[in-house]
Design a protein around this motif. Structure first.
Motif, short mmCIF file in Angstrom:
data_model
loop_
_atom_site.label_atom_id
_atom_site.label_comp_id
_atom_site.label_asym_id
_atom_site.label_seq_id
_atom_site.Cartn_x
_atom_site.Cartn_y
_atom_site.Cartn_z
N GLY A 83 -9.52 -2.99 -7.08
CA GLY A 83 -8.20 -3.26 -6.53
C GLY A 83 -8.23 -3.39 -5.02
N SER A 86 -9.53 -6.87 -4.22
CA SER A 86 -8.51 -7.88 -4.51
C SER A 86 -7.40 -7.89 -3.45
CB SER A 86 -7.91 -7.64 -5.89
OG SER A 86 -8.90 -7.71 -6.89
N TYR A 87 -7.01 -6.68 -3.00
CA TYR A 87 -5.96 -6.58 -2.00
C TYR A 87 -6.37 -7.23 -0.69
CZ TYR A 87 -3.09 -4.42 1.59
OH TYR A 87 -2.28 -4.21 2.69
N TRP A 88 -7.57 -6.95 -0.21
CA TRP A 88 -8.01 -7.50 1.07
C TRP A 88 -8.37 -8.98 0.96
CZ3 TRP A 88 -7.01 -5.67 5.60
CH2 TRP A 88 -6.78 -4.32 5.77
N TRP A 90 -6.60 -11.03 -0.88
CA TRP A 90 -5.29 -11.64 -0.77
C TRP A 90 -4.76 -11.58 0.65
CZ3 TRP A 90 -0.83 -8.83 0.56
CH2 TRP A 90 0.36 -9.57 0.53
N LYS A 91 -4.99 -10.47 1.33
CA LYS A 91 -4.46 -10.33 2.69
C LYS A 91 -5.21 -11.20 3.68
CE LYS A 91 -2.91 -6.76 5.87
NZ LYS A 91 -2.85 -5.30 6.17
#
Length: 338
Positions: A83, A86-88, A90-91
């Motif tokens: 996760g 995936s978060y970074w 997207w960011k």
């Protein structure tokens, strides 16, 4: 999603319950988990919501790893790291960048590169700037048409560049009311398909034809090439006259009227639009008709090959009343605004 809502609701309800009730519920849930772990298959399936719940609890209180029974603590840590990636990812995705080139401008660039094979990206980029289109030169080079061969003009462009220096000549026969035959001679320029000269005679000789060519072309504005057929009336006098003026004589091949197609087509237009509808009385009458038609043809009549313009370009009138003027006694009309 329903499980997540239920978890949130029970969390809020537990805030108002006593510690004894909470401890009893925890012991009951643990015992149920032990029973399910003995009877359930070894490999459990988890949805994305289930993984999110475990990761959030681990993120808030890392000590909950000791209470995990149906999944290993290392699995929750692995979910958390996935996760995190995936978060970074997207960011870190680019939010800006170059604006996309509209489809209309891309088509314009392709059309300009096709119509102007000798132009490069800097030249097309300069033309776009003059049209008020702000775009980078690298984008222009990106949307240009790629060519394997070196840039070269087309045959149509090559012929048009030499059309102003080409003239054509041909003769036609016109019967009179007394069944006599008159001979008309046509000289036209290939540049704007305009008529340079009309000559009429009863006995076409080489000397007469040479004088007509001199009157039509002159000594200062003579074309470079002269196209004619191999009629016996064109004698040695005409050839010497053309050479003295500086014109290159280019006779067509025997039985090949298509090689002088412009003059042949113009003679057909003269017959269809003028001579087929009148009776010629004399040589003077025929000369008058041909001169009237020449003025109409050069200054008024529109042509498909000239993009619906006349050989002598006509201005577009947008204001005033439309007036109709007859030509050749009403055989044709000229419409103008006054």
């Amino acid at each position: 999603m329903i499980d997540l809502v239920r978890l949130i609701v029970w969390t809020v309800v537990d805030l108002f319950r006593s510690w004894a009730a909470l401890e009893a519920e925890i012991l009951t849930l643990r015992q149920q988990i032990n029973v399910l772990r003995r009877t359930a298959p070894k490999r459990q399936t988890f949805s994305a919501i289930d993984r999110l719940i475990f990761v959030c609890l681990y993120r808030l209180l890392p000590g909950v790893r000791d209470a995990l029974a149906i999944v290993k603590p290392e699995t929750v840590v692995k979910w958390h790291r996935a996760g995190f990636r995936s978060y970074w990812r997207w960011k870190s995705k680019a939010r800006g960048g170059r604006p996309t080139v509209p489809l209309k401008i891309r088509k314009l660039i392709r059309e300009m590169s096709i119509a102007n094979p000798l132009w490069g990206a800097p030249r097309i980029h300069g033309e776009l700037l003059k049209l008020g289109i702000v775009i980078g030169q690298t984008s222009v080079a990106k949307y240009m048409v790629r060519r394997r061969d070196p840039p070269s003009q087309g045959w149509r462009t090559f012929i048009r560049n030499h059309a102003d220096g080409i003239a054509a000549m041909d003769m036609f026969v016109v019967p009179t009311i007394s069944f006599r035959l008159l001979y008309g001679m046509l000289i036209m320029g290939h540049g704007r398909r305009h008529i340079l000269w009309f000559g009429v005679t009863t006995h076409p000789t080489a000397e007469w034809i040479a004088n007509q060519v001199t009157e039509a072309c002159g000594w200062e504005q003579a074309p470079r090439c002269f196209i004619r057929d191999r009629d016996g009336a064109y004698g040695e006098i005409l050839i010497r006259r053309l050479r003295s003026i500086g014109i290159r004589d280019r006779p067509t091949s025997p039985r090949s009227p298509w090689q002088n197609g412009y003059a042949e087509r113009l003679i057909g237009s003269i017959r269809r639009e003028c001579l087929d509808h009148v009776i010629v009385f004399s040589e003077r009458h025929l000369r008058h008709l041909l001169l009237c038609y020449m003025n109409y043809y050069n200054a008024t009549r529109t042509h498909l090959s000239l993009e619906k313009d006349a050989p002598v370009s006509r201005a577009v009138d947008r204001a005033g009343y439309i007036l109709c003027r007859p030509i050749l006694g009403g055989l044709h009309h000229h419409y103008v605004r006054v």
